[in-house]
Write a protein that holds these residues in place. Structure first.
Motif, PDB file in Angstrom:
ATOM      1  N   GLY A 129       0.634  -1.042  -0.055  1.00  0.00           N
ATOM      2  CA  GLY A 129       0.015   0.528   0.236  1.00  0.00           C
ATOM      3  C   GLY A 129       0.843   0.822  -0.022  1.00  0.00           C
ATOM      4  N   HIS A 130       0.480   2.248  -0.815  1.00  0.00           N
ATOM      5  CA  HIS A 130       1.009   3.850  -0.761  1.00  0.00           C
ATOM      6  C   HIS A 130       0.144   4.705   0.720  1.00  0.00           C
ATOM      7  CE1 HIS A 130       0.830   7.676  -2.518  1.00  0.00           C
ATOM      8  NE2 HIS A 130       2.045   7.740  -2.026  1.00  0.00           N
ATOM      9  N   SER A 131       1.155   5.204   1.257  1.00  0.00           N
ATOM     10  CA  SER A 131       0.952   6.054   2.739  1.00  0.00           C
ATOM     11  C   SER A 131       0.125   5.319   3.653  1.00  0.00           C
ATOM     12  CB  SER A 131       0.698   7.318   2.007  1.00  0.00           C
ATOM     13  OG  SER A 131       0.788   8.251   2.987  1.00  0.00           O
ATOM     14  N   LEU A 132      -1.238   5.183   3.893  1.00  0.00           N
ATOM     15  CA  LEU A 132      -1.620   5.169   5.517  1.00  0.00           C
ATOM     16  C   LEU A 132      -2.475   3.189   4.108  1.00  0.00           C
ATOM     17  CD1 LEU A 132      -3.938   5.337   6.907  1.00  0.00           C
ATOM     18  CD2 LEU A 132      -5.649   6.248   5.623  1.00  0.00           C
ATOM     19  N   GLY A 133      -2.400   3.316   3.090  1.00  0.00           N
ATOM     20  CA  GLY A 133      -2.090   2.008   2.551  1.00  0.00           C
ATOM     21  C   GLY A 133      -1.499   0.746   3.371  1.00  0.00           C
ATOM     22  N   GLY A 134      -0.570   1.472   3.554  1.00  0.00           N
ATOM     23  CA  GLY A 134       0.682   0.705   3.488  1.00  0.00           C
ATOM     24  C   GLY A 134       0.227   0.383   5.138  1.00  0.00           C
ATOM     25  N   VAL A 135       0.124   1.607   5.743  1.00  0.00           N
ATOM     26  CA  VAL A 135      -0.049   0.569   7.001  1.00  0.00           C
ATOM     27  C   VAL A 135      -1.393  -0.324   7.072  1.00  0.00           C
ATOM     28  CG1 VAL A 135      -1.093   2.099   9.255  1.00  0.00           C
ATOM     29  CG2 VAL A 135       0.660   3.575   8.106  1.00  0.00           C
ATOM     30  N   MET A 136      -2.361   0.358   6.481  1.00  0.00           N
ATOM     31  CA  MET A 136      -3.386  -0.728   6.938  1.00  0.00           C
ATOM     32  C   MET A 136      -3.223  -2.148   5.915  1.00  0.00           C
ATOM     33  SD  MET A 136      -5.776   0.585   8.383  1.00  0.00           S
ATOM     34  CE  MET A 136      -4.734   1.555   9.452  1.00  0.00           C
ATOM     35  N   ALA A 137      -2.428  -1.979   5.285  1.00  0.00           N
ATOM     36  CA  ALA A 137      -1.877  -3.843   4.397  1.00  0.00           C
ATOM     37  C   ALA A 137      -1.317  -3.737   5.526  1.00  0.00           C
ATOM     38  CB  ALA A 137      -1.376  -3.395   2.982  1.00  0.00           C
ATOM     39  N   SER A 138      -0.083  -3.732   6.173  1.00  0.00           N
ATOM     40  CA  SER A 138       0.374  -4.357   6.762  1.00  0.00           C
ATOM     41  C   SER A 138      -0.252  -5.221   8.364  1.00  0.00           C
ATOM     42  CB  SER A 138       2.114  -3.318   7.869  1.00  0.00           C
ATOM     43  OG  SER A 138       0.925  -2.570   8.678  1.00  0.00           O
ATOM     44  N   ARG A 139      -1.162  -4.542   8.939  1.00  0.00           N
ATOM     45  CA  ARG A 139      -2.393  -4.883   9.826  1.00  0.00           C
ATOM     46  C   ARG A 139      -3.164  -5.824   8.684  1.00  0.00           C
ATOM     47  NH1 ARG A 139      -5.255   0.498  13.056  1.00  0.00           N
ATOM     48  NH2 ARG A 139      -3.744   1.229  13.227  1.00  0.00           N
ATOM     49  N   PHE A 140      -2.948  -5.792   7.725  1.00  0.00           N
ATOM     50  CA  PHE A 140      -4.335  -7.080   6.727  1.00  0.00           C
ATOM     51  C   PHE A 140      -2.619  -8.415   6.971  1.00  0.00           C
ATOM     52  CE2 PHE A 140      -4.843  -9.962   3.526  1.00  0.00           C
ATOM     53  CZ  PHE A 140      -5.722 -10.729   3.755  1.00  0.00           C
ATOM     54  N   ALA A 141      -1.941  -8.044   6.888  1.00  0.00           N
ATOM     55  CA  ALA A 141      -0.628  -8.882   6.809  1.00  0.00           C
ATOM     56  C   ALA A 141       0.000  -9.083   8.478  1.00  0.00           C
ATOM     57  CB  ALA A 141       0.159  -8.329   5.791  1.00  0.00           C
ATOM     58  N   HIS A 142      -0.539  -8.712   8.936  1.00  0.00           N
ATOM     59  CA  HIS A 142      -0.151  -9.038  10.051  1.00  0.00           C
ATOM     60  C   HIS A 142      -1.188 -10.340  10.869  1.00  0.00           C
ATOM     61  CE1 HIS A 142       0.738  -8.940  14.727  1.00  0.00           C
ATOM     62  NE2 HIS A 142      -0.036  -8.875  15.423  1.00  0.00           N
ATOM     63  N   ASP A 143      -2.294 -10.293  10.713  1.00  0.00           N
ATOM     64  CA  ASP A 143      -3.118 -11.073  11.371  1.00  0.00           C
ATOM     65  C   ASP A 143      -3.334 -12.070  10.254  1.00  0.00           C
ATOM     66  OD1 ASP A 143      -4.305  -8.997  12.859  1.00  0.00           O
ATOM     67  OD2 ASP A 143      -5.849  -8.882  11.773  1.00  0.00           O
ATOM     68  N   LYS A 144      -2.858 -12.279   8.865  1.00  0.00           N
ATOM     69  CA  LYS A 144      -2.511 -13.576   8.518  1.00  0.00           C
ATOM     70  C   LYS A 144      -2.098 -14.214   8.704  1.00  0.00           C
ATOM     71  CE  LYS A 144      -4.566 -14.462   4.763  1.00  0.00           C
ATOM     72  NZ  LYS A 144      -6.260 -14.636   4.926  1.00  0.00           N
ATOM     73  N   GLN A 145      -0.880 -14.163   9.226  1.00  0.00           N
ATOM     74  CA  GLN A 145       0.349 -14.608   9.357  1.00  0.00           C
ATOM     75  C   GLN A 145      -0.138 -15.344  11.222  1.00  0.00           C
ATOM     76  OE1 GLN A 145       4.651 -14.000   8.785  1.00  0.00           O
ATOM     77  NE2 GLN A 145       3.962 -11.982   7.691  1.00  0.00           N
ATOM     78  N   MET A 146      -0.531 -14.429  11.891  1.00  0.00           N
ATOM     79  CA  MET A 146      -0.873 -14.821  13.271  1.00  0.00           C
ATOM     80  C   MET A 146      -2.124 -15.998  13.220  1.00  0.00           C
ATOM     81  SD  MET A 146       1.091 -13.586  15.318  1.00  0.00           S
ATOM     82  CE  MET A 146       0.331 -13.703  16.781  1.00  0.00           C
ATOM     83  N   ASN A 147      -3.061 -15.502  12.203  1.00  0.00           N
ATOM     84  CA  ASN A 147      -4.036 -16.522  11.654  1.00  0.00           C
ATOM     85  C   ASN A 147      -4.447 -17.277  10.731  1.00  0.00           C
ATOM     86  OD1 ASN A 147      -5.269 -16.232  14.390  1.00  0.00           O
ATOM     87  ND2 ASN A 147      -5.489 -14.132  13.957  1.00  0.00           N
ATOM     88  N   PRO A 148      -3.010 -18.033   9.957  1.00  0.00           N
ATOM     89  CA  PRO A 148      -3.483 -18.618   8.452  1.00  0.00           C
ATOM     90  C   PRO A 148      -4.159 -19.376   8.120  1.00  0.00           C
ATOM     91  CG  PRO A 148      -1.569 -19.004  10.046  1.00  0.00           C
ATOM     92  CD  PRO A 148      -1.501 -18.589  10.459  1.00  0.00           C
TER      93      PRO A 148
END
Length: 254
Positions: A129-148
């Motif tokens: 993601g770009h700017s704020l979009g990157g922050v939200m994309a990382s939250r999604f990625a974090h959750d996916k790794q915690m709960n694959p």
């Protein structure tokens, strides 16, 4: 009609009016794609483009590379603004999904990627993601790794364009390839938050900077308030960005 019902009706009407006015104001403040970006978001010899209320999907002509790119827009930036670099990657064979969020704000639905993954039966993918979009994309990625999930494709990497993760999107223990790209002339990116955000990324994160590029240059939508002028053309920044993303993706598909 008693006074309580009248008050409830007028309160509801006032809230609806405020919502409509707010929506119009947000639309007027949204950065719109350049003519070049709009042209890139049309069917070409090497890819076709599907546009819905949820996304702009660049579908490569067969055979496509089996790694999709899912992207979250910057705050108040129309998702079509990222069509130039997206089209270049689609030409190489990568399916690219530029996701639209309500009010053009990724913060309204950090998990919208999952809806797209399910709807399009996406296999392996990277998200960025770009700017704020990157922050939200990382939250999604974090959750996916915690709960694959075993019901959908695997997350293969995360990339940030003039962006960074926050504590809710920490990837510091991730084994995934992570890419962070900035522009040397960026006047919008909060440099302190960007530096602080590095503690939420793994040591093997690849950090790159586009010399003379700015914040708005990661898309194609003209000048952004608070940004510094780029001293390279938008065309050149888009070219360099697409090459960076392509090289990074090459390491993943191997």
């Amino acid at each position: 009609m008693n006074n309580k019902k009248k008050i409830a009706i007028w309160t509801t009407l006032a809230l609806l009016l405020l919502f409509v006015i707010g929506s119009i104001m947000l639309k007027n403040f949204t950065y719109q794609p350049s003519p070049s970006a709009l042209q890139a978001a049309t069917n070409q010899a090497s890819y076709t483009v599907e546009k819905t209320t949820d996304l702009v999907y660049f579908k490569p002509k067969e055979p496509a590379i089996p790694i999709s790119i899912i992207f979250y827009q910057g705050a108040l930036v129309n998702q079509k603004s990222y069509s130039i670099w997206a089209s270049k990657l689609a030409t190489e064979g990568y399916p690219v999904y530029l996701i639209h969020h309500a009010f053009n704000l990724a913060v309204t639905s950090k998990d919208k990627a999952q809806t797209i993954i399910n709807e399009y039966a996406i296999g392996d993918y990277v998200i960025g993601g770009h700017s704020l979009g990157g922050v939200m994309a990382s939250r999604f990625a974090h959750d996916k790794q915690m709960n694959p999930s075993t019901e959908s494709g695997l997350l293969k990497g995360v990339f940030f364009l003039a962006s960074y993760p926050d504590p809710k999107g920490s990837l510091k223990n991730s084994l995934l390839p992570i890419l962070s790209v900035t522009g040397s002339n960026d006047g919008v990116l909060n440099q302190k938050s960007y530096i602080d955000g590095k503690k939420f990324l793994p040591k093997n994160t690849l950090y790159l900077s586009i010399k003379d590029g700015n914040h708005a240059g990661f898309g194609s939508y003209g000048h952004q308030k608070g940004d510094n002028p780029a001293t390279i053309s938008n065309e050149e920044q888009q070219k360099q960005l697409s090459l960076i993303l392509s090289s990074w993706l090459d390491t993943i598909k191997k």
